[in-house]
Design an enzyme around this catalytic site. Structure first.
Site, short mmCIF file in Angstrom:
data_model
loop_
_atom_site.label_atom_id
_atom_site.label_comp_id
_atom_site.label_asym_id
_atom_site.label_seq_id
_atom_site.Cartn_x
_atom_site.Cartn_y
_atom_site.Cartn_z
N GLY A 235 0.79 -1.23 -0.15
CA GLY A 235 -0.06 -0.05 0.02
C GLY A 235 0.83 1.31 0.07
N ARG A 236 0.41 2.25 0.56
CA ARG A 236 1.02 3.68 0.48
C ARG A 236 2.26 3.64 1.25
NH1 ARG A 236 -4.46 6.82 1.03
NH2 ARG A 236 -4.97 5.02 2.37
N ILE A 237 2.15 2.86 2.52
CA ILE A 237 3.40 2.84 3.43
C ILE A 237 4.39 1.72 2.61
CG2 ILE A 237 4.47 2.72 5.66
CD1 ILE A 237 1.60 3.41 6.80
N SER B 110 1.00 -9.12 -1.77
CA SER B 110 -0.37 -8.66 -1.29
C SER B 110 -1.57 -9.60 -2.02
CB SER B 110 -0.40 -7.35 -1.82
OG SER B 110 -0.15 -7.06 -3.21
N ARG B 111 -2.68 -9.43 -1.64
CA ARG B 111 -3.71 -10.35 -2.31
C ARG B 111 -3.86 -9.91 -3.74
NH1 ARG B 111 -8.77 -9.66 1.49
NH2 ARG B 111 -7.74 -7.81 1.86
N ARG C 210 0.70 -4.33 12.32
CA ARG C 210 0.11 -4.91 13.57
C ARG C 210 0.54 -6.20 14.37
NH1 ARG C 210 -1.21 -0.30 13.85
NH2 ARG C 210 -3.34 0.65 13.84
N ASP D 27 7.89 -3.68 15.93
CA ASP D 27 7.40 -2.49 16.50
C ASP D 27 6.14 -2.58 17.22
OD1 ASP D 27 7.43 0.56 16.95
OD2 ASP D 27 6.36 0.70 15.29
N GLU E 287 -0.05 -5.74 22.79
CA GLU E 287 0.78 -4.41 23.33
C GLU E 287 -0.03 -3.74 24.26
OE1 GLU E 287 1.55 -2.90 19.41
OE2 GLU E 287 0.47 -1.30 19.74
N HIS F 158 5.87 0.49 19.62
CA HIS F 158 5.00 0.86 18.62
C HIS F 158 5.27 2.33 18.38
CE1 HIS F 158 0.81 0.59 16.84
NE2 HIS F 158 1.28 1.39 16.14
C1 8YV Z 1 -0.86 5.10 15.41
C2 8YV Z 1 -0.59 3.33 13.77
O1 8YV Z 1 -0.73 6.28 15.37
O2 8YV Z 1 -1.40 4.68 12.45
C3 8YV Z 1 -1.49 3.68 12.94
O3 8YV Z 1 -2.19 2.86 12.35
O4 8YV Z 1 -0.22 2.18 14.17
C4 8YV Z 1 0.17 4.34 14.52
O5 8YV Z 1 0.93 5.19 13.58
C5 8YV Z 1 -0.84 4.46 16.98
O6 8YV Z 1 -1.42 3.17 16.98
C6 8YV Z 1 -1.73 5.30 18.05
O7 8YV Z 1 -1.49 4.69 19.16
#
Ligand code: 8YV
Length: 322
Positions: free
Chosen positions: A153-155, A174-175, A232, A256, A261, A279
């Site tokens: 995706g974008r990131i 990716s799918r 995640r 991260d 968490e 994170h």
């Molecule tokens: C959040 C993130 O800011 O943007 C997301 O999906 O995981 C982080 O950049 C973070 O989860 C906030 O606590």
């Protein structure tokens, strides 16, 4: 002019809360001892909700807010929100995409280099006074590796661009094939894991990707393999990851994010061959201010009768009638 009622579900940055306080009639769920009382008294008036990923925004909560029209979420990932349910009930969900792409990609590369070249371990080595005894052991390198990005995706694209500058060949899983890139696409994650020695995970969380990186994928990655997760915790089967690290089925990991968490398994804390971050993918003042302002701008646009700026895919604007 009356201010629309807004419920804040979890603590947010002061710059967000201050602006919301100015433009909305605000109550804070997380600050309320008797949540049920607040929901029964203020809930029927609530038209807007603001939340971070720390708050679970599910059907049970949203159905207590019959006039709810918008959920302004902080973060690009919104797996803590039942956006499908929201979409089916005429509620729009907004997130904070794009403004964090470069920051999270920077973090991913920093974490990758730290993990491959063992910079945190080397820092601990200097502080422990061991350098005067003998040099820090040589490490593996990024320079003979191919990176498999999980999620383009974008990131993912911002990460891939940086990897190119590091002379690291990029492929991705990716799918669906991603537009605008010519990297090799692997529809089969296990096949990609066999062909690469770094996995960089940057796919959305939630049910669709839960434990995507499992025992089989880790075994396919192999004993020289490194896993980087800036997505995640749920995307990786953490138990399988710990076993793979312990049994040297993979080389190391830079994480991260974690399944539960901020609780990090002691087994990971006890391992010296992993790099653990709390994170912080987007956690610079600069980036968090951009994200915070986007939360406010989305809610303000809606409050003044304009389309929200960044509705998520499940809740296109204008919403279905309630
Ligand atoms: C959040 C993130 O800011 O943007 C997301 O999906 O995981 C982080 O950049 C973070 O989860 C906030 O606590």
């Amino acid at each position: 002019m009356s201010k629309p009622e807004l419920l804040i579900a979890s603590p947010m940055m002061p710059m967000i809360e201050e602006q919301l306080d100015r433009h909305f009639t605000v109550e804070r769920l997380h600050k309320t001892a008797d949540k049920e009382k607040l929901l029964s008294e203020f809930g029927p008036k609530v038209r807007a909700l603001a939340a971070t990923p720390g708050a679970k925004i599910d059907a049970a909560l949203m159905s207590k807010l019959p006039k709810l029209e918008i959920v302004g979420a902080f973060g690009v990932g919104y797996d803590s929100i039942d956006a499908k349910w929201a979409g089916q009930h005429g509620i729009v969900v907004t997130n904070t995409p794009d403004v964090l792409n470069e920051e999270v990609a920077d973090t991913a590369l920093g974490l990758l280099l730290a993990t491959v070249r063992q910079f945190p371990q080397a820092d601990r080595y200097v502080r422990a006074g061991k350098w005067t005894e003998k040099p820090f052991p040589l490490t593996v390198t990024l320079q003979d590796r191919t990176a498999g990005v999980v999620g383009m995706g974008r990131i993912g694209k911002a990460i891939a661009k940086r990897l190119e500058a590091f002379n690291t060949p990029v492929v991705y899983h990716s799918r669906n094939k991603a537009g605008g890139v010519s990297y090799k696409h692997y529809p089969d994650l296990k096949q990609m894991a066999k062909d690469v020695d770094v996995l960089i995970v940057i796919t959305p969380g939630g049910a669709a990707t839960k434990h995507l990186i499992n025992k089989d994928v880790l075994e396919a990655l192999g004993p020289n393999g490194i896993v980087i997760n800036v997505a995640r915790g749920s995307v990786i089967d953490e138990k399988a990851l710990i076993e793979a690290l312990r049994d040297k089925k993979i080389l190391s990991a830079g994480l991260d994010v974690f399944e539960d968490e901020p609780k990090v398994p002691q087994a990971l804390i006890d391992m010296d061959h992993v790099v653990l971050l709390p994170h912080v993918g987007s956690a610079s003042v600069h980036c968090r201010n951009l994200m915070g302002q986007l939360v406010v701008d989305n809610l303000m646009a809606w409050a003044s009768g304009k389309p929200p700026l960044t509705p998520v895919a499940e809740t296109p604007w204008p919403p279905k009638k309630k």
